[in-house]
Design a protein around this motif. Structure first.
Motif, PDB file in Angstrom:
ATOM      1  N   UNK A 124     -56.361  -7.145  51.086  1.00 46.16           N
ATOM      2  CA  UNK A 124     -55.653  -6.866  50.436  1.00 46.16           C
ATOM      3  C   UNK A 124     -54.786  -8.865  49.179  1.00 46.16           C
ATOM      4  N   UNK A 125     -55.644  -8.903  48.568  1.00 44.56           N
ATOM      5  CA  UNK A 125     -54.762 -10.413  48.288  1.00 44.56           C
ATOM      6  C   UNK A 125     -54.280 -10.183  46.964  1.00 44.56           C
ATOM      7  N   UNK A 126     -53.616  -8.646  46.548  1.00 47.39           N
ATOM      8  CA  UNK A 126     -53.048  -8.468  45.338  1.00 47.39           C
ATOM      9  C   UNK A 126     -51.112  -8.179  45.919  1.00 47.39           C
ATOM     10  N   UNK A 127     -51.296  -8.014  46.703  1.00 52.24           N
ATOM     11  CA  UNK A 127     -49.418  -7.155  47.554  1.00 52.24           C
ATOM     12  C   UNK A 127     -48.364  -8.547  46.755  1.00 52.24           C
ATOM     13  N   UNK A 128     -47.493  -7.650  46.617  1.00 54.92           N
ATOM     14  CA  UNK A 128     -46.922  -7.820  45.349  1.00 54.92           C
ATOM     15  C   UNK A 128     -45.398  -8.220  46.181  1.00 54.92           C
ATOM     16  N   UNK A 129     -44.488  -9.270  45.694  1.00 53.29           N
ATOM     17  CA  UNK A 129     -43.860 -10.114  46.711  1.00 53.29           C
ATOM     18  C   UNK A 129     -42.303  -9.995  45.007  1.00 53.29           C
ATOM     19  N   UNK A 130     -41.483  -9.655  45.439  1.00 51.94           N
ATOM     20  CA  UNK A 130     -40.520  -9.316  44.124  1.00 51.94           C
ATOM     21  C   UNK A 130     -38.659  -9.762  44.833  1.00 51.94           C
ATOM     22  N   UNK A 131     -38.294 -10.354  43.673  1.00 55.19           N
ATOM     23  CA  UNK A 131     -37.127 -10.977  44.190  1.00 55.19           C
ATOM     24  C   UNK A 131     -36.261 -10.638  42.655  1.00 55.19           C
ATOM     25  N   UNK A 150     -38.338 -11.292  40.030  1.00 57.87           N
ATOM     26  CA  UNK A 150     -39.642 -12.350  39.479  1.00 57.87           C
ATOM     27  C   UNK A 150     -40.482 -12.117  40.665  1.00 57.87           C
ATOM     28  N   UNK A 151     -41.994 -11.827  40.835  1.00 54.79           N
ATOM     29  CA  UNK A 151     -42.808 -11.815  40.923  1.00 54.79           C
ATOM     30  C   UNK A 151     -44.396 -12.609  41.432  1.00 54.79           C
ATOM     31  N   UNK A 152     -44.450 -13.057  42.566  1.00 53.43           N
ATOM     32  CA  UNK A 152     -46.139 -13.436  43.352  1.00 53.43           C
ATOM     33  C   UNK A 152     -46.697 -12.644  43.889  1.00 53.43           C
ATOM     34  N   UNK A 153     -48.157 -13.460  43.963  1.00 56.37           N
ATOM     35  CA  UNK A 153     -48.701 -12.022  44.925  1.00 56.37           C
ATOM     36  C   UNK A 153     -48.877 -13.170  46.590  1.00 56.37           C
ATOM     37  N   UNK A 154     -49.218 -12.134  46.925  1.00 54.48           N
ATOM     38  CA  UNK A 154     -49.531 -12.416  48.711  1.00 54.48           C
ATOM     39  C   UNK A 154     -50.286 -12.090  49.070  1.00 54.48           C
ATOM     40  N   UNK A 155     -50.654 -11.362  50.176  1.00 57.29           N
ATOM     41  CA  UNK A 155     -52.090 -11.242  50.483  1.00 57.29           C
ATOM     42  C   UNK A 155     -51.769 -11.030  51.840  1.00 57.29           C
ATOM     43  N   UNK A 156     -52.682  -9.258  52.325  1.00 60.72           N
ATOM     44  CA  UNK A 156     -52.923  -9.151  53.814  1.00 60.72           C
ATOM     45  C   UNK A 156     -54.140  -8.717  54.705  1.00 60.72           C
ATOM     46  N   UNK A 215     -56.331 -20.990  48.246  1.00 67.46           N
ATOM     47  CA  UNK A 215     -55.102 -19.876  49.081  1.00 67.46           C
ATOM     48  C   UNK A 215     -56.050 -19.075  50.304  1.00 67.46           C
ATOM     49  N   UNK A 216     -56.532 -18.380  49.442  1.00 66.63           N
ATOM     50  CA  UNK A 216     -56.928 -17.024  50.160  1.00 66.63           C
ATOM     51  C   UNK A 216     -57.681 -17.224  51.799  1.00 66.63           C
ATOM     52  N   UNK A 217     -58.944 -18.606  51.249  1.00 67.88           N
ATOM     53  CA  UNK A 217     -60.053 -18.682  52.092  1.00 67.88           C
ATOM     54  C   UNK A 217     -59.092 -20.034  53.184  1.00 67.88           C
ATOM     55  N   UNK A 218     -58.344 -20.340  53.167  1.00 66.86           N
ATOM     56  CA  UNK A 218     -56.867 -20.866  54.504  1.00 66.86           C
ATOM     57  C   UNK A 218     -56.140 -19.835  54.726  1.00 66.86           C
TER      58      UNK A 218
END
Length: 233
Positions: A124-131, A150-156, A215-218
């Motif tokens: 999942x590379x659309x994990x939302x981090x919010x603050x 504010x939101x940014x995408x993370x991944x798992x 970033x996802x490949x790394x």
């Protein structure tokens, strides 16, 4: 008039500076690891195990038609670099398909000459981090208005490991990519970013990728390295 223009220009510069020095920071989300002693013992005795990567594509947050082979190849390349013998996953799937649903794992081991199945069960590379917090140019924590965040995408990514010879479920490994660990400068409002993404999706009918491809490949390479380390510990 000159004084007025100077004040306007100064105000614009100050405003631009304030916007450009707002920084987001998120704390690293912990990995989730469940492993068995039997897997560690097997890897202690088998320094170059024969493995196959299986992919559960139905459990991935991907846009229809999107090609993720570059990620699967990155995982296999990293396994090779870590001393594993990597079997062809398409050939392995053919062997399973020929046996229909009646899989004898001992026969499967003989036919495929494989010791371990490493299954990519979820990506999942659309994990939302919010603050609603940010840091100013002096690294002081600030709070945004109560109606703003504010939101940014993370991944798992999640792997499941199976010992073929004993048909033993040998471990589950979930790794997380947390954005903005070292800080992300905010250059646009979240509303503007979302408006641009929505417009782009409507124009080209392609889903927004979430975490950028490089970033996802790394992240996937690093997660595979951590997987190997955790399997052997």
């Amino acid at each position: 008039m000159k004084n007025y223009c100077y004040k306007v220009l100064l105000s614009c510069l100050v405003f631009t500076s304030c916007v450009s020095t707002k920084t987001l920071k998120f704390s690293q989300k912990d990995d989730d690891i469940v492993r068995t002693e039997s897997l560690k013992n097997f890897l202690d005795e088998n320094k170059k195990p024969k493995v196959v990567l299986r992919v559960n594509e139905s459990s991935m947050s991907v846009t229809e038609g999107e090609d993720n082979n570059y990620l699967f190849n990155a995982i296999e390349n990293q396994l090779l670099a870590s001393g594993f013998v990597v079997r062809d996953r398409q050939l392995f799937n053919q062997i399973i398909g020929n046996d229909e649903n009646n899989i004898d794992y001992k026969q499967l081991k003989e036919k495929s000459d494989t010791d371990l199945i490493i299954e990519l069960t979820k990506l999942d590379y659309q994990v939302i981090y919010e603050t609603n917090k940010y840091y100013d140019h002096k690294d002081r924590e600030r709070i945004a208005s109560t109606t703003y965040s504010y939101q940014r995408y993370g991944a798992s990514v999640e792997f499941k490991v199976v010992l073929i010879n004993s048909n033993e479920f040998a471990g589950v490994y979930k790794f997380n990519y947390t954005p903005c660990l070292d800080g992300c400068v905010i250059s646009k409002s979240l509303t503007e970013i979302q408006r641009e993404r929505k417009k782009k999706m409507e124009e080209d009918k392609k889903g927004y990728e979430g975490v950028e491809r490089d970033e996802l490949e790394i992240f996937i390479k690093n997660a595979t390295q951590k997987l190997v380390t955790e399997m052997r510990n």
